[in-house]
Every structure is written in C-alpha cells, then in structure tokens.
Write a protein that holds these residues in place. Sequence first.
Motif, PDB file in Angstrom:
ATOM      1  N   GLY A 204      33.226  37.266  41.741  1.00 35.17           N
ATOM      2  CA  GLY A 204      33.395  35.903  42.228  1.00 35.17           C
ATOM      3  C   GLY A 204      32.714  34.873  41.354  1.00 35.17           C
ATOM      4  N   ALA A 205      31.531  35.214  40.839  1.00 34.25           N
ATOM      5  CA  ALA A 205      30.792  34.265  40.007  1.00 34.25           C
ATOM      6  C   ALA A 205      31.422  34.084  38.646  1.00 34.25           C
ATOM      7  CB  ALA A 205      29.349  34.738  39.848  1.00 34.25           C
ATOM      8  N   GLY A 206      32.210  35.055  38.206  1.00 32.86           N
ATOM      9  CA  GLY A 206      32.753  34.991  36.856  1.00 32.86           C
ATOM     10  C   GLY A 206      34.181  34.506  36.776  1.00 32.86           C
ATOM     11  N   THR A 207      34.694  33.900  37.857  1.00 34.47           N
ATOM     12  CA  THR A 207      36.094  33.485  37.830  1.00 34.47           C
ATOM     13  C   THR A 207      36.281  32.095  38.410  1.00 34.47           C
ATOM     14  OG1 THR A 207      38.337  34.048  38.548  1.00 34.47           O
ATOM     15  CG2 THR A 207      36.585  34.470  40.120  1.00 34.47           C
ATOM     16  N   CYS A 208      37.260  31.401  37.903  1.00 37.73           N
ATOM     17  CA  CYS A 208      37.722  30.153  38.515  1.00 37.73           C
ATOM     18  C   CYS A 208      38.996  30.406  39.317  1.00 37.73           C
ATOM     19  CB  CYS A 208      37.989  29.095  37.442  1.00 37.73           C
ATOM     20  SG  CYS A 208      36.524  28.576  36.535  1.00 37.73           S
ATOM     21  N   ASP A 209      39.411  31.660  39.373  1.00 38.16           N
ATOM     22  CA  ASP A 209      40.659  32.047  40.031  1.00 38.16           C
ATOM     23  C   ASP A 209      40.322  32.840  41.284  1.00 38.16           C
ATOM     24  OD1 ASP A 209      43.229  32.591  40.680  1.00 38.16           O
ATOM     25  OD2 ASP A 209      43.716  33.738  38.882  1.00 38.16           O
ATOM     26  N   LEU A 210      39.813  32.141  42.302  1.00 42.20           N
ATOM     27  CA  LEU A 210      39.333  32.799  43.505  1.00 42.20           C
ATOM     28  C   LEU A 210      40.463  33.515  44.241  1.00 42.20           C
ATOM     29  CD1 LEU A 210      37.022  33.373  45.473  1.00 42.20           C
ATOM     30  CD2 LEU A 210      37.510  31.174  46.574  1.00 42.20           C
ATOM     31  N   GLY A 211      41.645  32.921  44.278  1.00 39.54           N
ATOM     32  CA  GLY A 211      42.769  33.546  44.972  1.00 39.54           C
ATOM     33  C   GLY A 211      43.116  34.901  44.408  1.00 39.54           C
ATOM     34  N   SER A 212      43.103  35.013  43.099  1.00 42.26           N
ATOM     35  CA  SER A 212      43.391  36.290  42.453  1.00 42.26           C
ATOM     36  C   SER A 212      42.303  37.307  42.744  1.00 42.26           C
ATOM     37  CB  SER A 212      43.535  36.088  40.947  1.00 42.26           C
ATOM     38  OG  SER A 212      43.672  37.319  40.274  1.00 42.26           O
ATOM     39  N   ALA A 213      41.046  36.875  42.678  1.00 44.31           N
ATOM     40  CA  ALA A 213      39.932  37.783  42.934  1.00 44.31           C
ATOM     41  C   ALA A 213      39.992  38.337  44.351  1.00 44.31           C
ATOM     42  CB  ALA A 213      38.611  37.067  42.693  1.00 44.31           C
ATOM     43  N   LEU A 214      40.421  37.514  45.308  1.00 43.35           N
ATOM     44  CA  LEU A 214      40.515  37.980  46.685  1.00 43.35           C
ATOM     45  C   LEU A 214      41.672  38.959  46.875  1.00 43.35           C
ATOM     46  CD1 LEU A 214      39.704  34.656  48.552  1.00 43.35           C
ATOM     47  CD2 LEU A 214      38.306  36.733  48.524  1.00 43.35           C
ATOM     48  N   PHE A 215      42.795  38.732  46.180  1.00 42.92           N
ATOM     49  CA  PHE A 215      43.905  39.680  46.314  1.00 42.92           C
ATOM     50  C   PHE A 215      43.526  41.047  45.763  1.00 42.92           C
ATOM     51  CE2 PHE A 215      47.831  41.838  45.195  1.00 42.92           C
ATOM     52  CZ  PHE A 215      48.529  41.731  46.395  1.00 42.92           C
ATOM     53  N   GLU A 216      42.606  41.050  44.805  1.00 42.52           N
ATOM     54  CA  GLU A 216      42.157  42.322  44.244  1.00 42.52           C
ATOM     55  C   GLU A 216      41.471  43.202  45.285  1.00 42.52           C
ATOM     56  OE1 GLU A 216      39.724  41.437  40.898  1.00 42.52           O
ATOM     57  OE2 GLU A 216      41.347  40.469  39.786  1.00 42.52           O
ATOM     58  N   VAL A 217      41.005  42.588  46.386  1.00 44.97           N
ATOM     59  CA  VAL A 217      40.439  43.402  47.469  1.00 44.97           C
ATOM     60  C   VAL A 217      41.503  44.361  47.979  1.00 44.97           C
ATOM     61  CG1 VAL A 217      39.427  43.354  49.765  1.00 44.97           C
ATOM     62  CG2 VAL A 217      38.837  41.562  48.114  1.00 44.97           C
ATOM     63  N   ARG A 218      42.695  43.827  48.245  1.00 43.74           N
ATOM     64  CA  ARG A 218      43.793  44.653  48.744  1.00 43.74           C
ATOM     65  C   ARG A 218      44.257  45.658  47.680  1.00 43.74           C
ATOM     66  NH1 ARG A 218      47.889  45.264  52.303  1.00 43.74           N
ATOM     67  NH2 ARG A 218      49.971  45.719  51.488  1.00 43.74           N
ATOM     68  N   ALA A 219      44.488  45.157  46.486  1.00 39.32           N
ATOM     69  CA  ALA A 219      44.996  46.028  45.430  1.00 39.32           C
ATOM     70  C   ALA A 219      44.010  47.140  45.111  1.00 39.32           C
ATOM     71  CB  ALA A 219      45.290  45.201  44.179  1.00 39.32           C
ATOM     72  N   GLY A 220      42.717  46.809  45.127  1.00 37.82           N
ATOM     73  CA  GLY A 220      41.710  47.818  44.816  1.00 37.82           C
ATOM     74  C   GLY A 220      41.698  48.950  45.828  1.00 37.82           C
ATOM     75  N   VAL A 221      41.892  48.611  47.115  1.00 34.67           N
ATOM     76  CA  VAL A 221      41.950  49.649  48.141  1.00 34.67           C
ATOM     77  C   VAL A 221      43.222  50.480  47.996  1.00 34.67           C
ATOM     78  CG1 VAL A 221      42.135  50.067  50.626  1.00 34.67           C
ATOM     79  CG2 VAL A 221      40.480  48.408  49.762  1.00 34.67           C
ATOM     80  N   LEU A 222      44.375  49.801  47.803  1.00 32.32           N
ATOM     81  CA  LEU A 222      45.653  50.515  47.700  1.00 32.32           C
ATOM     82  C   LEU A 222      45.683  51.474  46.509  1.00 32.32           C
ATOM     83  CD1 LEU A 222      48.174  47.644  48.521  1.00 32.32           C
ATOM     84  CD2 LEU A 222      47.428  49.507  50.024  1.00 32.32           C
ATOM     85  N   LEU A 223      45.002  51.107  45.428  1.00 31.33           N
ATOM     86  CA  LEU A 223      45.038  51.921  44.209  1.00 31.33           C
ATOM     87  C   LEU A 223      43.832  52.843  44.072  1.00 31.33           C
ATOM     88  CD1 LEU A 223      46.384  49.210  41.719  1.00 31.33           C
ATOM     89  CD2 LEU A 223      47.676  50.998  42.917  1.00 31.33           C
ATOM     90  N   GLY A 224      43.006  52.890  45.112  1.00 32.26           N
ATOM     91  CA  GLY A 224      41.898  53.823  45.110  1.00 32.26           C
ATOM     92  C   GLY A 224      40.682  53.405  44.329  1.00 32.26           C
TER      93      GLY A 224
END
Length: 299
Positions: A204-224
């Motif tokens: 979160g601290a290293g991005t200006c793209d908060l929406g993308s970082a939050l979607f990675e929560v879902r993708a990270g779980v789905l992809l293990g």
Amino acid sequence: MSRATPIRDGAIIAVDWGTTNRRAYRIEADGRVGDAIRDDRGVLAMAADDYPPALAALRARLGDLPVIASGMIGSTRGWHEAPYVAAPADLAALAAAALRIDDAGLTIVPGVSLLTATRADVMRGEELQVLGAIAAGLAPADALFCQPGTHNKWIATADERIIDVTTVMTGELFALLRNHGILAGMLDGVVADGPAFRDGIARGAGTCDLGSALFEVRAGVLLGRRTPDDAAAYASGVLIGSDVGARAVRGQTVHLLAEGALADLYEVAIEMLGGLTVPVDATAAFLGGVHHLRSHLSE
C-alpha cells in the motif's frame, strides 16, 4: 450561562459527545476528575427532544453544573450546530466561537475547518483533544498527530495552533470492502500484526494505484499466493500502508492519539515506514482541553 456557578471558576461537566458513543466527566475547578459516565448515547441514538432529559440525567449523576460538550453534538446531525472555526485555530479561538445554549446551561465547542485552493476538510472533537494534549504538556506545541478511527485524522500544529488536518476514510473503506463488493466474504479473518499485514503495508505504501492493490487481495487468494485466513490482514495493511505512506512520516515523530488494536496497527505502519510514534492518552488530552478551554470562556 444561566446557572449560578461561573463556568470559568467552578466544577463543570465535560462531555465528549460522538457519533455512536458518549463520555461525560465531572471536572473540579482545579482540573481533578471526579465521576465519569461512558455509554452508547451518541448522536445517532438521539432525537432533538432527547437532549434536555439526557442533560438532566447527566446532572443527576455528576452534579447540577454547567456542561461543556464537544464532538458531533455540534454538527448538523447533533442538537445545535456550532459553526466551524477556520484553521489556524487555538483554544482561544474555539472559546470565542463556542455556542452557548443558556436555557440548557450548555456550551458547545465548535469544530475546525480547513479550506485552501486545493483542499477542504473538517473535524469535530479531535481539535479539543489535540489542543488539550498540548495544553496539558502531553505533546509539544509543534507536532504531528494521528488519530486512528473510522475516519483517520492527521493533524499538524504550530505554536499551539492547529494549522492543517487531513481526514482519510481508511476504516470506512475497509468496512465497505468487508461487507460489500467482490471482496465480501474474503475479509472475515483476523486483522492483526504479522507477515500478511506487513506485506500489505509495503504494497500500500509503495503504490499510487490503490484500486489495483486491493484487487490483488482476491487474485492472491485465488492463485494461492495468500491464504484466505490472511486476506483481511493483508487488505488492512494495504489500506493503512497507503494512508501512512502518503504522509511521508520517515524521520518524523507522530503523536498517536488513540489506544487499542487499531492504534497498534498504525504504530506498526508508522514505524515500519520510518516514523517514531509517541502514544498520547486521548482521555487525558480531552480533559486537558476542556479544563484549559474554560479559562478562555467569558462569564
């Protein structure tokens, strides 16, 4: 004030009247704190006709005394609106603009507003805690404060005056994500300090793209990449990391006006990103603010 006891000299009742909670204290003339009441009678639980009997009940418990109240009681959702004082603002400015309801023996402390060419912000209640912390010697006259909550506040002071405020909807965003939208059902795990939370802070601290970082929560779980149990802590870290990272806290001292789990998470994030945290007792700050404010109130 219609009551016989001068508000500047005698004992008073101080009320921190928030959105969902209310805290009331008897403060003696010398600043000592007597009895206290804490309950869930915030402004959302009150109708306009509820305030007079509520004040009577406080006086029955704490004494037949003048009342000084701050927080959401002075908002458009409260009892009587107390217009904001524009920053920069100190305790004298708050006292000068305080709203007196004489027939209720009540003084409502106004909030503070910020309006520049590029930004607008407001607060109610936090201003008295910040200025009270300074007046009570809990923080220096020039300081940066962080007050975590549903709407996190960053407040800067100089020469015992509030000069800047930034409100961040960090807590509210997490609640919305947890209960609505594509991440609902994924964020039911425990939010606590640990590797997942700290990974989220770094992201979160290293991005200006908060929406993308939050979607990675879902993708990270789905992809293990991340376990379902870690998703909530990671998402919270992303949001808090984005909040703290935007303040450039590295090398700064941040006075943390809060306690509990959320304050602990902000402490981790601030120190992980290079800041130094100093805890400030929010209750002591509020009581100090009321005690020193009344020296500026007219008879």
